[in-house]
Every structure is written in structure tokens, then in C-alpha cells.
Scaffold this motif. Structure first.
Motif, PDB file in Angstrom:
ATOM      1  N   ALA A 104       0.849  -1.189   0.000  1.00  0.00           N
ATOM      2  CA  ALA A 104       0.000   0.000   0.000  1.00  0.00           C
ATOM      3  C   ALA A 104       0.887   1.243   0.000  1.00  0.00           C
ATOM      4  N   GLU A 105       0.414   2.282  -0.652  1.00  0.00           N
ATOM      5  CA  GLU A 105       1.158   3.541  -0.691  1.00  0.00           C
ATOM      6  C   GLU A 105       1.387   4.058   0.729  1.00  0.00           C
ATOM      7  N   PRO A 106       2.646   4.340   1.094  1.00  0.00           N
ATOM      8  CA  PRO A 106       2.901   4.836   2.444  1.00  0.00           C
ATOM      9  C   PRO A 106       2.401   6.267   2.609  1.00  0.00           C
ATOM     10  N   ASP A 107       2.115   6.613   3.843  1.00  0.00           N
ATOM     11  CA  ASP A 107       1.761   7.989   4.184  1.00  0.00           C
ATOM     12  C   ASP A 107       3.067   8.692   4.551  1.00  0.00           C
ATOM     13  N   ILE A 108       3.443   9.714   3.766  1.00  0.00           N
ATOM     14  CA  ILE A 108       4.716  10.414   3.944  1.00  0.00           C
ATOM     15  C   ILE A 108       4.430  11.890   4.152  1.00  0.00           C
ATOM     16  N   ASP A 109       5.005  12.444   5.220  1.00  0.00           N
ATOM     17  CA  ASP A 109       4.811  13.866   5.504  1.00  0.00           C
ATOM     18  C   ASP A 109       6.117  14.456   6.006  1.00  0.00           C
ATOM     19  N   GLY A 110       6.707  15.349   5.208  1.00  0.00           N
ATOM     20  CA  GLY A 110       7.938  16.021   5.598  1.00  0.00           C
ATOM     21  C   GLY A 110       7.707  17.508   5.767  1.00  0.00           C
ATOM     22  N   ARG A 111       8.264  18.060   6.842  1.00  0.00           N
ATOM     23  CA  ARG A 111       8.079  19.495   7.128  1.00  0.00           C
ATOM     24  C   ARG A 111       9.392  20.108   7.606  1.00  0.00           C
ATOM     25  N   ALA A 112       9.754  21.219   6.943  1.00  0.00           N
ATOM     26  CA  ALA A 112      10.932  21.970   7.354  1.00  0.00           C
ATOM     27  C   ALA A 112      10.511  23.051   8.340  1.00  0.00           C
ATOM     28  N   SER A 113      11.384  23.313   9.294  1.00  0.00           N
ATOM     29  CA  SER A 113      11.176  24.409  10.242  1.00  0.00           C
ATOM     30  C   SER A 113      12.522  25.077  10.455  1.00  0.00           C
ATOM     31  N   ASP A 114      12.549  26.092  11.252  1.00  0.00           N
ATOM     32  CA  ASP A 114      13.792  26.779  11.559  1.00  0.00           C
ATOM     33  C   ASP A 114      14.730  25.816  12.278  1.00  0.00           C
ATOM     34  N   GLY A 115      15.780  25.398  11.615  1.00  0.00           N
ATOM     35  CA  GLY A 115      16.755  24.516  12.249  1.00  0.00           C
ATOM     36  C   GLY A 115      16.404  23.051  12.262  1.00  0.00           C
ATOM     37  N   GLY A 116      15.336  22.643  11.542  1.00  0.00           N
ATOM     38  CA  GLY A 116      14.985  21.234  11.564  1.00  0.00           C
ATOM     39  C   GLY A 116      14.166  20.776  10.377  1.00  0.00           C
ATOM     40  N   TYR A 117      14.160  19.489  10.178  1.00  0.00           N
ATOM     41  CA  TYR A 117      13.305  18.844   9.175  1.00  0.00           C
ATOM     42  C   TYR A 117      12.742  17.594   9.834  1.00  0.00           C
ATOM     43  N   ASP A 118      11.432  17.426   9.738  1.00  0.00           N
ATOM     44  CA  ASP A 118      10.715  16.331  10.395  1.00  0.00           C
ATOM     45  C   ASP A 118      10.027  15.506   9.322  1.00  0.00           C
ATOM     46  N   MET A 119      10.490  14.275   9.103  1.00  0.00           N
ATOM     47  CA  MET A 119       9.898  13.362   8.120  1.00  0.00           C
ATOM     48  C   MET A 119       9.180  12.254   8.872  1.00  0.00           C
ATOM     49  N   ARG A 120       7.875  12.130   8.614  1.00  0.00           N
ATOM     50  CA  ARG A 120       7.069  11.073   9.238  1.00  0.00           C
ATOM     51  C   ARG A 120       6.549  10.139   8.147  1.00  0.00           C
ATOM     52  N   VAL A 121       6.620   8.848   8.443  1.00  0.00           N
ATOM     53  CA  VAL A 121       6.190   7.827   7.488  1.00  0.00           C
ATOM     54  C   VAL A 121       5.359   6.783   8.216  1.00  0.00           C
ATOM     55  N   GLU A 122       4.224   6.435   7.638  1.00  0.00           N
ATOM     56  CA  GLU A 122       3.401   5.317   8.107  1.00  0.00           C
ATOM     57  C   GLU A 122       3.402   4.277   6.993  1.00  0.00           C
ATOM     58  N   LEU A 123       3.821   3.067   7.316  1.00  0.00           N
ATOM     59  CA  LEU A 123       3.999   2.017   6.323  1.00  0.00           C
ATOM     60  C   LEU A 123       3.168   0.797   6.697  1.00  0.00           C
ATOM     61  N   ASP A 124       2.292   0.381   5.801  1.00  0.00           N
ATOM     62  CA  ASP A 124       1.473  -0.817   5.995  1.00  0.00           C
ATOM     63  C   ASP A 124       2.207  -1.997   5.366  1.00  0.00           C
ATOM     64  N   LEU A 125       2.640  -2.945   6.175  1.00  0.00           N
ATOM     65  CA  LEU A 125       3.422  -4.087   5.700  1.00  0.00           C
ATOM     66  C   LEU A 125       2.600  -5.370   5.641  1.00  0.00           C
ATOM     67  N   SER A 126       1.287  -5.255   5.752  1.00  0.00           N
ATOM     68  CA  SER A 126       0.441  -6.449   5.781  1.00  0.00           C
ATOM     69  C   SER A 126       0.518  -7.263   4.490  1.00  0.00           C
TER      70      SER A 126
END
Length: 180
Positions: A104-126
Motif C-alpha cells: 500500500a502507498e505509504p503515508d509520507i509527511d515532511g516538514r521543514a522548520s527553523d533549524g529542523g526537518y521532520d519526516m514522518r512515514v506510516e507504512l502498511d506491511l500487511s
């Protein structure tokens, strides 16, 4: 629990101070969070677009996870780009027998902020028969960072001697037990 990724001893990266990662297993789902600290404006992080499967994401900034059942030579590789492009591969053994995995297509969300980058991934491996809910998974988590000057650096939980190789069996240092 957060884990610190290590810069490959043969890599140089002026823009990143540290990369931390969280990995949480929930049955046949895996949640990942990569936290990059440093001069984010000096990184090449393509803006998000519609999620799309793509190949050779490791040629640019890319967040990765490698998973294998405990004791197996076979493993799976998943790549996630800041653009929201992604890839999923299966290998029979170290860099051998590569083929695409239908997931299934993973849920990917990346966000840049002052001094940081936050990448979140939800992966369905069923849909991945090798990665069953009841088994221990051995994991390597890694990141390729591309700076605006074109230089790339390689980060992982562990690095074997020599050139960076995230596929190396010695890199699978995190154990994720089945969900309780």
C-alpha cells in the motif's frame, strides 16, 4: 525511543548537526519519524507533491528503512523522499535478487522548520509475507542527505568498515519485537 543515526566515517556534512529516528511497530504497520537538525536551508529537500512510486531515490536526499525477519538473509528496503516519492524492494540476500514489492502507498509527511526537518512515514506491511506480525524484525534505518553544494552524506544506525553500504547485514542492529 529515539535513536541517533551515525554519519559514515568517510562522509562530510556541514549542514546537518544530527539525525534522530523513532521506529514504532504496530502489528504489521511501521511508524517512522526522522528528525534532522542543522542548517536546513543548506539541504536539497524537494517540496512535497502527490505520492508516487519511483526508483533511484537514493540519488538525492532520501530516508530509508531496511527490514528482515530475524535470522533471514532475505530483506526488504523502503525509500521515502521529501517529494513524497517512495520505493519498496525485496532482496533474496545482500544486494542480490532485487524486485519490487507490492505494498500500500505509504503515508509520507515532511516538514521543514527553523533549524529542523521532520519526516514522518506510516507504512502498511500487511502485504509483505516475509514480515509477519508474530516475528522479530531486524532493522537498519538510514538517510542520505544532499546539500545545496551537491555533496552527499550517508547516515545509519551502524556502519561496517569501508564504503557506506546500508545493505550490509552488520547494519541491521535494531530489533523490533512483535507488537504486544
Amino acid at each position: 525511543m529515539r535513536r541517533l543515526l551515525q554519519l559514515d566515517p568517510e562522509s562530510v556534512c556541514d549542514a546537518v548537526d544530527r539525525i534522530e529516528v523513532e521506529a514504532v511497530r504496530k502489528a504489521e504497520r511501521l511508524s517512522l519519524r526522522y528528525l534532522v537538525s542543522g542548517s536546513i536551508d543548506d539541504l536539497l529537500l524537494p517540496r512535497g507533491e502527490a505520492p508516487q512510486r519511483a526508483h533511484q531515490l537514493w540519488d538525492h536526499s532520501c530516508f530509508e528503512v531496511f527490514l528482515r525477519p530475524s535470522g533471514s538473509e532475505a530483506y526488504c528496503e523502503f525509500n521515502f523522499a521529501p517529494s513524497r516519492r517512495w520505493a519498496a524492494y525485496r532482496f533474496r540476500q545482500h544486494r542480490s535478487g532485487m524486485c519490487d514489492i507490492e505494498v500500500a502507498e505509504p503515508d509520507i509527511d515532511g516538514r521543514a522548520s527553523d533549524g529542523g526537518y521532520d519526516m514522518r512515514v506510516e507504512l502498511d506491511l500487511s502485504g509483505v509475507p516475509e514480515l509477519t506480525d508474530g516475528e522479530l524484525w531486524q532493522v537498519n534505518i538510514s538517510t542520505i542527505i544532499e546539500e545545496t553544494n551537491g555533496r552527499k552524506s550517508y547516515w545509519a544506525l551502524a556502519h561496517p568498515p569501508g564504503k557506506a553500504d546500508f545493505h550490509n547485514p552488520d547494519c541491521f542492529v535494531l530489533d523490533l519485537p512483535p507488537a504486544a
